[in-house]
Design an enzyme around this catalytic site. Sequence first.
Site, PDB file in Angstrom:
ATOM      1  CE  LYS A 118      -3.933  -1.757   2.490  1.00 38.03           C
ATOM      2  NZ  LYS A 118      -3.846  -2.813   2.386  1.00 38.03           N
ATOM      3  CD  GLU A 202      -4.884   5.088   4.426  1.00 35.03           C
ATOM      4  OE1 GLU A 202      -6.003   4.800   4.816  1.00 35.03           O
ATOM      5  OE2 GLU A 202      -4.180   4.572   3.221  1.00 35.03           O
ATOM      6  CD  GLU A 277     -11.051  -1.894  -3.756  1.00 35.26           C
ATOM      7  OE1 GLU A 277     -10.364  -1.680  -2.187  1.00 35.26           O
ATOM      8  OE2 GLU A 277     -11.485  -2.878  -4.030  1.00 35.26           O
ATOM      9  CD  GLU A 291      -6.613  -2.307  -1.111  1.00 35.14           C
ATOM     10  OE1 GLU A 291      -5.508  -2.935  -0.868  1.00 35.14           O
ATOM     11  OE2 GLU A 291      -7.767  -2.971  -1.040  1.00 35.14           O
ATOM     12  CG  ASN A 293      -7.582  -5.623  -4.274  1.00 30.99           C
ATOM     13  OD1 ASN A 293      -7.360  -5.924  -4.336  1.00 30.99           O
ATOM     14  ND2 ASN A 293      -8.843  -4.507  -3.989  1.00 30.99           N
ATOM     15  NE  ARG A 295      -7.555  -9.698  -4.840  1.00 30.65           N
ATOM     16  CZ  ARG A 295      -8.960  -9.334  -4.058  1.00 30.65           C
ATOM     17  NH1 ARG A 295      -9.437  -9.696  -4.637  1.00 30.65           N
ATOM     18  NH2 ARG A 295      -8.868  -8.978  -3.045  1.00 30.65           N
TER      19      ARG A 295
END
Length: 679
Positions: A118, A202, A277, A291, A293, A295
């Site tokens: 991240k 965060e 995202e 982030e 993903n 996949r």
Amino acid sequence: MPVIKRLLIANRGEIACRIIRCCKRLGIESVAVFSSADRHALHVKRADLACPIGGSAASESYLNAPAIVAAALKIKADAVHPGYGFLSESTALIRLCEANGLIFVGPTLESIVAMGSKVEAKALAEELSIATIPGYRGGHQDVEHLLAQARGIGFPLLIKASAGGGGKGMRVVHQASAFAEALGLARREALSAFGDDRVLLEKYLARSRHIEVQVLGDSAGNVVHLFDRECSIQRNYQKVIEEAPASHLDQALREKLFDWALRLARRLGYRGAGTVEFIVDADSREAYFLEMNTRLQVEHPTTELVTGIDLVEWQLRVAQGDRLAFRQEDLTTRGHAIEARINAEDPANNYLPEIGVCQLYREPVAEGLRVDSGIALGSQITPFYDSLLAKLIAHGETRGLATQRLLQGLNGFAIGGVKTNQAFLASLISRPAFHQELSTRYIQEQFPGGWQPWGEEMHRAIAAACLAEALRRDTGSTVAASPWQNMGGWRLTAAAGVAACSRLWLDSGGQLIEVRIAGADGRYRIDSGDASHCIAIYPSQPLQGQQWQLDVDGTHCSLDIAIDGMTVALSTPRLSRSYRFLSLEESQLGRGAARSNASNTIRALMPGLVTDVLVQAGDHVEAGTIAVVMEAMKLIQNLPCPMTGTIKQVLCTAGDTVTGGSLLVAIDPDASPEPVAPH
């Protein structure tokens, strides 16, 4: 690149079954892999071929990259599809595939490495002028330094595992005094889930929306987005309801997110399916990169239904070198799709995961409904993997129609033998707030005191009546401890022309509930506590079928019910339950056992893995001190000391697999203080 003729699927459950369906349509031979616990699982039965890869624990099987590649070579597969979760973003699996001439169905190693952390992913986003949430992503990980950074960011803030996702290793901290404890819990969870305890900090957005953009790319540099999804309805950072497209999102912000997602995917030279995202502040309307993903996502069917594009098919086509057959301007959406994740869990009992045998299973069939499932009648639900059983996806021309169809599907989906969250899901989409702007606080705001099912007493009564009727008809029953064999009142009073009456006890989470049954020949009055119900069972009701026809307090209903000995599995539109009834003898034994099991012990709440033991014999502990940490169905359970005292025995070690109810720790309670004599 060679054409994929035989594909090994390095996963299990519903995603393995979904990939197998695609393979059958494309004429590709499918190969399933399975652990010891999954030898008879649905994905094994549906694949063309299947290979064992290790023990029940995921670390011994589905997370064992060498075993998966060895199986692929043994079976002479051309390619490996990782699905989602497990090794789907594993650089080790990709390297082994490349070294052995296997096609990895997914993005390049470089893309996964770039997005795998991240910290590095956010740094790359900032280089591309994509906004990120203010926070700390540095390498100094000592507690004092992190606390100083936290004070600078301000509370509330979020501690997040640097190496993972799915809500693992995440804690919200509202004040500095709680930071150290939350950090310790997040690190332990991150280490257990990802093998890496590094964290980042965060700023916590109190009212946020979770919006994501699906991207798809090929090896020739073509990249498109397949529009957006909303995944704001979450519990403990795990998505519960997802939909495409997002509602109540202005077009300017939508286009900005599309631009950011494509900007990032093009920089990566992204190949295959991926999801970028974002978090959107519901108050300020500011958006931030979260982030990527690299996949397939659990919620990918919603995008497939609104775009008409099969993402698994295009993963396979891109992996074998095909170019995308469409450009961005060719893509449009039609209607709205909503997905609900059906889990084996008890929302009324703090979402405790459920295990057992699926004694009832019937999927809904209706226009606009799709079911992606990994179970069938008789499937064993084990503690070794996550609790996802199936996904129900509804599509309609409008969001309202999709919602209606999803509710209809949830009401018509019969699963029994284990508790599920179906009724909870129906409650989520039935509330007026579901049609307003959503946020990640939706569940907390709609059910501030927790969620409880409707009509538990009535369902207990229905189960008791059906059990009584089944035992009455089965005159040759050899079921131990049935009311017909142990409680003569059933036979004697009925023969005298008086309604039979008897008592059973219901084992409800260790609590014994008395149930009184009066009646005969399919007509019963059931009393439990202060509740009383009159239930009539149609005489023509066959005992072999799942669906029973009943009148409950004058209202006709058709229910899915399965009876196994003294256990009744019942599934209705509003509740799925499994009830275990006890005879008089069993109930008294149960009460005696409860009395002998004083509160000076710690036992496993359910089968699972002991991940940490924090006490040892001789330690003095306070009530509430965490003694043992367990993991079951990817859920971390902290088991506290029930009293103040001294640890007498520790009967487990980290790494032990234990059954539900296993004794883990015994405590000698502190002596009660001597009464003070009056002056």
